[in-house]
Enzyme design. Structure first.
Site, PDB file in Angstrom:
ATOM      1  N   THR A 150       0.833  -1.187   0.000  1.00  0.00           N
ATOM      2  CA  THR A 150       0.000   0.000   0.000  1.00  0.00           C
ATOM      3  C   THR A 150       0.865   1.234   0.000  1.00  0.00           C
ATOM      4  OG1 THR A 150      -1.676   1.246   1.151  1.00  0.00           O
ATOM      5  CG2 THR A 150      -0.274  -0.156   2.482  1.00  0.00           C
ATOM      6  N   GLU A 170      -8.283   8.507   2.814  1.00  0.00           N
ATOM      7  CA  GLU A 170      -8.741   9.866   2.549  1.00  0.00           C
ATOM      8  C   GLU A 170     -10.248   9.980   2.823  1.00  0.00           C
ATOM      9  OE1 GLU A 170      -5.395  10.891  -0.861  1.00  0.00           O
ATOM     10  OE2 GLU A 170      -7.439  10.389  -1.457  1.00  0.00           O
TER      11      GLU A 170
END
Length: 424
Positions: A199, A278
């Site tokens: 990631t 986010e």
């Protein structure tokens, strides 16, 4: 399960986790630059982070993105896996150095200059994250290598975890002790998180004596069962990189024990990344049992957590469980796979919501489920995660022994705002 009331409390916990394994040092350096691609009234800020082995290490491994348009640090990193030894990694945020003209030459110039500055025989990995398509400010980075090197110190990896952040709301550090040694890891990542690899950026250090061969044997499988089981937005980055280095300073109880400890660190860090996604205000964990095989279980789970309707319902604390059924039916129907609706059981927060072909809902359960989802929510803009709770969805099938657990996030107004304003 830990809970935090303020940023200082969270930072203190990360510092306790972030004690560096023996044989490593880190440093951080700030710089300013004017991008070549856009006129700006004020200079942009960039952080350089150096993670260095006190002595070059032969025990190291790496896994990189499968995106067909990889960044220049990724292509260089793949080449460096064949090196006899390496000295560490230098990381910059703000610009990802992806497919820009002479980007490879720039990355090699920076790592070569660092190697000469440090008097090292063996190379450093480059690693970059940030805006795709812009060029690195080579001149400014080279000018800041000397002060970066002068700040090298052992002690704690927490400043490095802070330095590699871009749109991350908070730093991420995980560690575990094993015998006389330890494993310590940091990560950055908040968007473009379904990497089919790791990631964004993940750096893992250990002083436990595990061979190069054993690291390379276990690392891809551990990545697959941790970072490959998460999704924030189903978009795969061009820069995903996971690196692990061992100084081999401490005796390792066993390879099996090390593998278990490394799995724990990576799984916890992967969950931190989703919680830090986010705009994320809920972490969603989908556990699938009784699938035909593990692959089907993982794919089904990801289909649910990537469903915009399911994600939006969770964001609104709305137990609109029909969203989950439609996403499940979408997975099987579009693949021409037969599934018996009467053989499926679905639970949300431990409450059965579907069984024997029918929903099991009533007014009391609707209220209870909505309150449960509210209790799992959090505000992701305060610089720390207030808790580690997740919205738990469990699906039980009767198709085989396949099992998987995947993590995802909800879909919020903040996610759209963050990505609409990313460069402006």
């Amino acid at each position: 399960m830990e809970e935090f009331t303020n940023q200082e409390e969270y930072a203190a916990v990360l510092q306790s986790r972030g004690v560096l394994p023996e044989g490593f040092s880190t440093s951080v350096q700030d710089l300013e630059f004017f991008p070549a691609e856009r006129e700006t009234a004020q200079p942009m800020k960039m952080k350089l982070t150096l993670i260095e082995a006190d002595e070059p290490v032969a025990a190291f491994a790496g896994v990189f993105t499968r995106n067909a348009f990889p960044g220049h640090p990724v292509t260089i990193g793949r080449d460096l896996l064949s090196s006899e030894k390496v000295s560490g990694v230098i990381i910059n945020n703000r610009i990802s150095n992806v497919r820009c003209e002479k980007g490879r030459e720039t990355a090699l110039a920076i790592t070569s200059a660092l190697r000469e500055l440090r008097g090292r025989e063996y190379p450093y990995f480059p690693s970059s994250t940030g805006i795709i398509g812009w060029k690195l400010p080579e001149k400014e980075i080279l000018e800041n290598l000397s002060p970066l090197a002068e700040k090298l110190t052992g002690g704690n990896i927490f400043p490095a975890a802070q330095s590699i952040m871009t749109t991350d709301a908070f730093p991420k550090v995980r560690s575990v002790e094993l015998g006389d040694g330890r494993i310590c890891a940091i990560a950055k990542g908040a968007g473009m998180i379904e990497p089919n690899m790791a990631t964004m950026l993940v750096f893992i250090l250990t002083d436990l004596d595990v061979s190069r061969e054993d690291l390379r044997d276990m690392f891809p499988e551990i990545i697959d069962s941790s970072f490959n089981r998460i999704s924030v937005d189903s978009d795969q980055s061009t820069s995903d990189t996971a690196l692990i280095f061992s100084s081999t300073r401490k005796s390792c109880p066993s390879v099996k024990a090390f593998r278990k400890a490394l799995q724990e660190v990576c799984s916890k860090l992967a969950e931190d990344v989703v919680r830090n996604g986010e705009g994320t205000s809920h972490v969603i964990r989908v556990t699938v049992e009784g699938a035909a095989d593990d692959k089907e279980a993982c794919e089904l789970g990801k289909n649910l957590i990537n469903s915009p309707l399911s994600k939006a319902a969770v964001f609104g604390n709305d137990p609109n469980v029909g969203r989950f059924i439609q996403a499940m039916g979408d997975y099987y129907g579009n693949r021409g796979m037969a599934v018996d609706p009467e053989s499926v059981t679905m639970e949300l927060g431990g409450e059965t919501i579907y069984r024997n072909g029918f929903f099991t809902l009533d007014e009391e359960k609707e209220v209870k489920l909505s309150n449960y989802m509210k209790d799992c929510s959090f505000i992701n803009s305060e610089g720390f995660p207030p808790h580690e709770r997740s919205v738990e969805l469990k699906i039980t099938l009767k198709r085989g022994i396949g099992r998987s657990s995947v993590l995802g996030s909800d879909l919020t107004y903040e996610y759209v705002r963050e990505n609409a304003d990313y460069r402006t």
